[in-house]
Design a protein around this motif. Structure first.
Motif, PDB file in Angstrom:
ATOM      1  N   LEU A 140     -19.755 -54.281  40.068  1.00 45.91           N
ATOM      2  CA  LEU A 140     -20.098 -53.894  41.434  1.00 45.91           C
ATOM      3  C   LEU A 140     -20.146 -52.386  41.622  1.00 45.91           C
ATOM      4  O   LEU A 140     -20.996 -51.871  42.354  1.00 45.91           O
ATOM      5  N   THR A 141     -19.256 -51.654  40.971  1.00 44.48           N
ATOM      6  CA  THR A 141     -19.206 -50.203  41.167  1.00 44.48           C
ATOM      7  C   THR A 141     -20.138 -49.449  40.226  1.00 44.48           C
ATOM      8  O   THR A 141     -20.241 -48.223  40.319  1.00 44.48           O
ATOM      9  N   ALA A 142     -20.823 -50.159  39.333  1.00 42.59           N
ATOM     10  CA  ALA A 142     -21.670 -49.497  38.341  1.00 42.59           C
ATOM     11  C   ALA A 142     -23.046 -49.149  38.882  1.00 42.59           C
ATOM     12  O   ALA A 142     -23.715 -48.246  38.369  1.00 42.59           O
ATOM     13  N   GLY A 143     -23.499 -49.856  39.900  1.00 37.08           N
ATOM     14  CA  GLY A 143     -24.823 -49.608  40.438  1.00 37.08           C
ATOM     15  C   GLY A 143     -25.942 -50.251  39.650  1.00 37.08           C
ATOM     16  O   GLY A 143     -27.111 -50.137  40.023  1.00 37.08           O
ATOM     17  N   CYS A 363     -23.779 -66.607  46.156  1.00 38.13           N
ATOM     18  CA  CYS A 363     -22.712 -65.603  46.055  1.00 38.13           C
ATOM     19  C   CYS A 363     -23.287 -64.228  45.709  1.00 38.13           C
ATOM     20  O   CYS A 363     -22.852 -63.202  46.252  1.00 38.13           O
ATOM     21  N   LEU A 364     -24.267 -64.200  44.826  1.00 40.44           N
ATOM     22  CA  LEU A 364     -24.873 -62.934  44.433  1.00 40.44           C
ATOM     23  C   LEU A 364     -25.640 -62.306  45.596  1.00 40.44           C
ATOM     24  O   LEU A 364     -25.534 -61.096  45.848  1.00 40.44           O
ATOM     25  N   LEU A 365     -26.398 -63.112  46.323  1.00 40.94           N
ATOM     26  CA  LEU A 365     -27.153 -62.600  47.471  1.00 40.94           C
ATOM     27  C   LEU A 365     -26.217 -62.107  48.571  1.00 40.94           C
ATOM     28  O   LEU A 365     -26.508 -61.108  49.240  1.00 40.94           O
ATOM     29  N   ASP A 366     -25.105 -62.797  48.769  1.00 42.81           N
ATOM     30  CA  ASP A 366     -24.145 -62.371  49.792  1.00 42.81           C
ATOM     31  C   ASP A 366     -23.494 -61.039  49.411  1.00 42.81           C
ATOM     32  O   ASP A 366     -23.279 -60.177  50.267  1.00 42.81           O
ATOM     33  N   ALA A 367     -23.181 -60.874  48.132  1.00 42.46           N
ATOM     34  CA  ALA A 367     -22.497 -59.664  47.677  1.00 42.46           C
ATOM     35  C   ALA A 367     -23.444 -58.474  47.557  1.00 42.46           C
ATOM     36  O   ALA A 367     -23.062 -57.329  47.840  1.00 42.46           O
ATOM     37  N   LEU A 368     -24.687 -58.741  47.129  1.00 37.98           N
ATOM     38  CA  LEU A 368     -25.655 -57.665  46.885  1.00 37.98           C
ATOM     39  C   LEU A 368     -27.006 -58.029  47.512  1.00 37.98           C
ATOM     40  O   LEU A 368     -27.960 -58.343  46.803  1.00 37.98           O
ATOM     41  N   PRO A 369     -27.102 -57.982  48.822  1.00 33.70           N
ATOM     42  CA  PRO A 369     -28.362 -58.375  49.471  1.00 33.70           C
ATOM     43  C   PRO A 369     -29.500 -57.398  49.183  1.00 33.70           C
ATOM     44  O   PRO A 369     -30.670 -57.779  49.266  1.00 33.70           O
ATOM     45  N   ARG A 397     -30.720 -52.909  39.662  1.00 35.66           N
ATOM     46  CA  ARG A 397     -29.955 -51.768  40.183  1.00 35.66           C
ATOM     47  C   ARG A 397     -29.706 -51.996  41.671  1.00 35.66           C
ATOM     48  O   ARG A 397     -30.459 -52.716  42.345  1.00 35.66           O
ATOM     49  N   PHE A 398     -28.656 -51.376  42.180  1.00 39.41           N
ATOM     50  CA  PHE A 398     -28.263 -51.563  43.570  1.00 39.41           C
ATOM     51  C   PHE A 398     -27.385 -50.399  43.975  1.00 39.41           C
ATOM     52  O   PHE A 398     -26.829 -49.686  43.134  1.00 39.41           O
ATOM     53  N   ALA A 399     -27.272 -50.200  45.274  1.00 32.72           N
ATOM     54  CA  ALA A 399     -26.427 -49.128  45.780  1.00 32.72           C
ATOM     55  C   ALA A 399     -24.969 -49.527  45.645  1.00 32.72           C
ATOM     56  O   ALA A 399     -24.588 -50.672  45.899  1.00 32.72           O
TER      57      ALA A 399
END
Length: 402
Positions: A140-143, A363-369, A397-399
């Motif tokens: 989660l913290t890796a981006g 779960c993935l969509l909820d955590a990283l929309p 990739r994600f914020a």
């Protein structure tokens, strides 16, 4: 359907299903096949291994619902196939429900169905949510992350191991063996690794039974031998780790690359279950399988299928048969696809697979929309092989949280 030796065989010139070019764009290959051969196509599963690929939906349904003339028993076929053949471990006879018919199929299937149906689905959902949360926490913290190796695979592996009462050490060996078999690389060695690991799991659960599918199989009135037990587990692992991993990954890819579908999902006009069914139609993780071996030359709509030669159902091509998808409704909301097979060999764990995949994607969509592919979609690579539809990786990739 009639059985005769007077019908001309299919045209010469077989289509290779094992080349990287086929894996890169199978749907273009299916379209070319349909235009050249019609609903039944002469193919090679690996060099020198001929088969017929069924790409017509109606023809596939007839075959899958006719176990008398299209049995799954390959023992005569495999007499001519060396043990080193890369596709043999996926096709060879085993004392389990997948490779038998009649009373033996009924005996094996009864044991499997009873053991699978005893799984508590509420508990299963909670297990998936826990593994999903832990997997997401790891990156989660890796981006950025590879959703295939860091998310979909850990969920499939850890959940299946929990369901089967398999310790991590044995489970890792099983997963290694299954991956080699599905990739049709080092498949003979993979079969040996798999066999020994499963024997170790059976021995463990005979000594120390618990609340798991393996222990329930051992306790079933079918009184399965150790050899039979190992081969029931081959089917469960084969249907579990690789296809489930790829169903989760392929569904997430669909959401990432189809803007209209993604917008509908986030707006509540469609659901994750709809996304799963769309993928099971268009890119099912088991693209070509449900193999049968007709004991006599079989005439299907003017095509002669040779005796004792594999007949492989292309779930991916059949689901996209123009005869099926024609009309204004298309496939939206339709679950008539063949991804779980039909007939006596329909997947007995369909509801469990749906639950695991749906929970994992949700779960993935909820955590990283807000998530994007880390590379252009055209640069994603698909693993070669005649049976599966499987990415090599799914980088995103994600914020990160601030």
């Amino acid at each position: 359907m009639t059985f005769t030796s007077s019908v001309p065989t299919v045209a010469p010139g077989r289509v290779s299903l094992y080349e990287p070019g086929f894996a890169a764009d199978p749907h273009a290959a299916y379209e070319r096949m349909r235009g050249t051969y019609g609903p039944l196509v002469p193919v090679e599963l690996s060099p020198g291994i001929p088969a017929t690929l069924v790409i017509g939906y109606l023809q596939a349904r007839r075959i899958l619902n006719d176990p008398m003339y299209f049995p799954p028993d390959p023992r005569i076929w495999e007499q001519q196939v060396p043990a080193s053949c890369p596709v043999r471990p996926m096709m060879e006879w085993r004392p389990n429900a997948l490779r038998n018919g009649g009373t033996e199929h009924a005996r094996y299937r009864a044991a499997n169905t009873a053991s699978i149906n005893a799984v508590d689905q509420h508990r299963l959902r909670a297990q998936v949510e826990k593994v999903a949360e832990e997997s997401i926490g790891d990156f989660l913290t890796a981006g950025s992350a590879d959703l295939l190796t860091q998310y979909a695979w850990p969920i499939a592996f850890r959940i299946l191991s929990a369901l089967l009462g398999c310790p991590d050490g044995i489970g890792a060996r099983i997963a290694d063996g299954m991956a080699r078999i599905f990739n049709t690389t080092d498949a003979h060695e993979g079969n040996q690794i798999l066999g020994q690991a499963l024997a170790d799991l059976v021995a463990l659960r005979r000594r120390d039974p618990a609340d798991d599918i393996t222990s329930r199989l051992l306790a079933h009135p079918a009184e399965l031998t150790d050899e039979e037990m190992s081969h029931q587990l081959v089917t469960l692992y084969g249907a579990g780790i690789e296809p489930l991993t790829n169903l989760i990954a392929n569904t997430q890819l669909k959401i990432l690359t189809d803007e209209e579908f993604s917008a509908g999902l986030h707006a509540g006009r469609s659901t994750v279950r709809d996304a799963l069914d769309t993928v099971l139609y268009t890119d099912p993780p088991m693209a070509n399988y449900c193999i049968t071996y007709p004991p006599f030359p079989a005439d299907i709509d003017g095509f002669l299928l040779p005796a004792h030669q594999p007949v492989v159902i292309s779930m991916a091509a059949c689901n996209n048969d123009p005869e099926l998808t024609r009309g204004p409704a298309g496939i939206s909301g339709n679950r008539a696809h063949l991804a779980w097979s039909i007939g006596p060999h329909t997947c007995p764990a369909r509801s469990h697979a749906y639950l695991i995949a749906e929970t994992a994607v949700t779960c993935l969509l909820d955590a990283l929309p807000e998530m994007d592919l880390a590379v252009p979609a055209a640069e994603l690579r698909w693993r070669p092989g005649p049976f599966h539809r499987a990415l090599e990786s799914l980088p995103v990739r994600f914020a990160t949280a601030r």
